[in-house]
Design a protein around this motif. Structure first.
Motif, PDB file in Angstrom:
ATOM      1  N   LEU A 254       0.816  -1.081   0.031  1.00  0.00           N
ATOM      2  CA  LEU A 254      -0.051  -0.046   0.014  1.00  0.00           C
ATOM      3  C   LEU A 254       0.853   1.259  -0.078  1.00  0.00           C
ATOM      4  N   LEU A 255       0.807   2.141  -1.075  1.00  0.00           N
ATOM      5  CA  LEU A 255       1.522   3.414  -1.292  1.00  0.00           C
ATOM      6  C   LEU A 255       0.913   4.333  -0.428  1.00  0.00           C
ATOM      7  N   VAL A 256       1.896   5.151   0.354  1.00  0.00           N
ATOM      8  CA  VAL A 256       1.457   6.404   1.146  1.00  0.00           C
ATOM      9  C   VAL A 256       2.189   7.488   0.950  1.00  0.00           C
TER      10      VAL A 256
ATOM     11  N   ALA B  93      -0.298   7.889  -7.744  1.00  0.00           N
ATOM     12  CA  ALA B  93      -0.992   7.084  -8.990  1.00  0.00           C
ATOM     13  C   ALA B  93      -0.134   6.948 -10.388  1.00  0.00           C
ATOM     14  N   GLU B  94       0.887   7.761 -10.410  1.00  0.00           N
ATOM     15  CA  GLU B  94       1.923   7.237 -11.514  1.00  0.00           C
ATOM     16  C   GLU B  94       2.600   6.204 -11.203  1.00  0.00           C
ATOM     17  N   ILE B  95       3.144   6.063  -9.845  1.00  0.00           N
ATOM     18  CA  ILE B  95       3.847   4.865  -9.546  1.00  0.00           C
ATOM     19  C   ILE B  95       3.098   3.676  -9.381  1.00  0.00           C
ATOM     20  N   ALA B  96       1.730   3.738  -8.969  1.00  0.00           N
ATOM     21  CA  ALA B  96       0.903   2.477  -8.879  1.00  0.00           C
ATOM     22  C   ALA B  96       0.629   1.965 -10.267  1.00  0.00           C
ATOM     23  N   ALA B  97       0.418   3.106 -11.166  1.00  0.00           N
ATOM     24  CA  ALA B  97      -0.037   2.465 -12.557  1.00  0.00           C
ATOM     25  C   ALA B  97       1.184   1.967 -13.439  1.00  0.00           C
TER      26      ALA B  97
ATOM     27  N   GLU C  84      -2.442  -2.000  -6.899  1.00  0.00           N
ATOM     28  CA  GLU C  84      -3.884  -1.494  -6.633  1.00  0.00           C
ATOM     29  C   GLU C  84      -4.132  -0.571  -5.684  1.00  0.00           C
ATOM     30  N   ASP C  85      -3.099  -0.381  -4.406  1.00  0.00           N
ATOM     31  CA  ASP C  85      -3.385   0.187  -3.416  1.00  0.00           C
ATOM     32  C   ASP C  85      -2.534   1.456  -3.176  1.00  0.00           C
ATOM     33  N   TRP C  86      -3.323   2.629  -2.900  1.00  0.00           N
ATOM     34  CA  TRP C  86      -2.482   3.949  -2.421  1.00  0.00           C
ATOM     35  C   TRP C  86      -3.337   4.683  -1.918  1.00  0.00           C
TER      36      TRP C  86
END
Length: 378
Positions: free
Chosen positions: A40-42, A50-54, A59-61
């Motif tokens: 889970l990115l915080v 959002a850029e790192i997650a994509a 899925e989770d940030w």
């Protein structure tokens, strides 16, 4: 994972450690089962998260740390924030009952670092502090040499670390500008002495005292926006550390740490270890040794050119193992310890000892005196 948009949090902890573990299907436990990870990115910036997650299929940030800590799905809190913000976040995570894995230094002062260790102990949560230098291939080779008795009695350690960090005017600096401002928690002593503490205590012996000289060699620097600022945090530190070896006899370590030196050595960090039976020079990856039976017998004569090839008297240590990225290797050890409920030595108390050495080094530089380190306990 709090602070993954930063250099270390992103490259070493997210991409090279957690995502590497996830993408290989997890890590194997002694019983043959596997445990995997879901990050889970915080952080503060929705756009960056959002850029790192994509980019990495995450899925989770969230930008809401409190809600993340309140969610029972997330068992471990990992902290890669700047030093000034770390202690407050760790307190929150411990209060929420989360296991802790954090970068160092764990706090700005010894009392605060010890408080965090006590809080974790009282809450019954496992804690882990990054000790990445111990997992460098060169230092793992050094550990094998020590364990084999190659050195005999170790007498001294000499370390050289650093490189030239550009000022930021005509070439962009390789390190963030906060590293050079005291108000932002900068300085090479705070950055590197916690590393030197765990390297010295885990390979050679407990650090008993420190004498250090800190210097701001370059005060004019330019930040990420190209704006000039006055650097007031030291960019170089010269330290002498007195250790107690396993036989109770002293070992003297000298380590120079500098962001204002041009490299003329094999690697960006090197340690020269001398013992009664042999010596070694190790770096990030390479290691070479010289046994007492193969030691030349130099004679000092400045009137004659010495044609002896001293470099040729050393033997390379072979790479007999496959070494993982050091951050990933420690993550895997921590995760196994977490799942199995075993003791983990590199905890918040170990982190407090690193803070103690940094604080003592700064005190020594201010007073010009050798500073003795009292034993820390909970």
């Amino acid at each position: 994972m709090n602070g993954v948009s930063g250099r270390m949090g992103y490259r070493q902890h997210l991409v090279r450690s957690i995502l590497a573990i996830r993408d290989q299907g997890g890590i194997e436990l002694p019983d043959g089962s596997k445990v995997t990870v879901r990050p889970l990115l915080v952080g503060r910036s929705e756009a960056k998260l959002a850029e790192i997650a994509a980019q990495h299929g995450i899925e989770d940030w969230t930008t809401d740390l409190d809600s993340a800590l309140a969610d029972p799905r997330w068992e471990i809190y990992a902290d890669f924030l700047v030093t000034k913000a770390r202690a407050a976040a760790l307190r929150k995570a411990i209060a929420a009952g989360k296991a802790i894995y954090t970068e160092k230094p764990t706090a700005e002062g010894v009392d605060e670092a010890l408080e965090l260790a006590r809080l974790a102990q009282e809450a019954g949560v496992k804690s882990g502090v990054v000790h990445d230098k111990l997992y460098l291939p060169g230092l793992q080779k050094l550990k094998r040499l020590i364990d084999s008795g190659f050195f005999g009695r170790i007498l001294s350690v000499r370390g050289e670390f650093g490189y030239w960090v550009f000022e930021g005017d005509w070439q962009v600096a390789q390190r963030p500008s906060w590293n050079y401002r005291v108000a932002d928690g900068g300085g090479i002593i705070v950055d590197m002495f916690p590393h030197w503490n765990y390297v010295l205590e885990n390979l050679f012996g407990e650090v008993k005292s420190v004498y250090a000289q800190a210097e701001v060699h370059i005060s004019d620097r330019w930040d990420e926006k190209g704006e000039h600022y006055d650097a007031d945090a030291e960019d170089a530190a010269y330290g002498i550390f007195e250790l107690t070896g396993p036989d109770g006899k002293p070992i003297i370590a000298q380590i120079n740490s500098s962001w204002t030196t041009r490299v003329d050595r094999g690697e960006l960090v090197e340690f020269h270890v001398d013992g009664t039976h042999g010596s070694a020079v190790v770096g990030l990856h390479k290691a070479k040794i010289q046994h007492r039976n193969a030691t030349p017998k130099p004679v000092w004569n400045p009137d004659l050119v010495d044609a002896h090839d001293y470099d040729g008297d050393w033997q390379s240590v072979p790479t007999n193992d496959v070494f993982l990225n050091g951050f990933r290797q420690q993550w895997e050890e921590y995760l196994r310890s977490y799942v199995e409920g075993t003791h983990y030595a590199f905890d918040l108390l170990a982190g407090a000892r690193g803070v103690q050495l940094a604080v003592s080094g700064l005190e020594s530089s201010r007073t010009g005196a050798k500073v003795t380190l009292p034993e820390l306990s909970l």
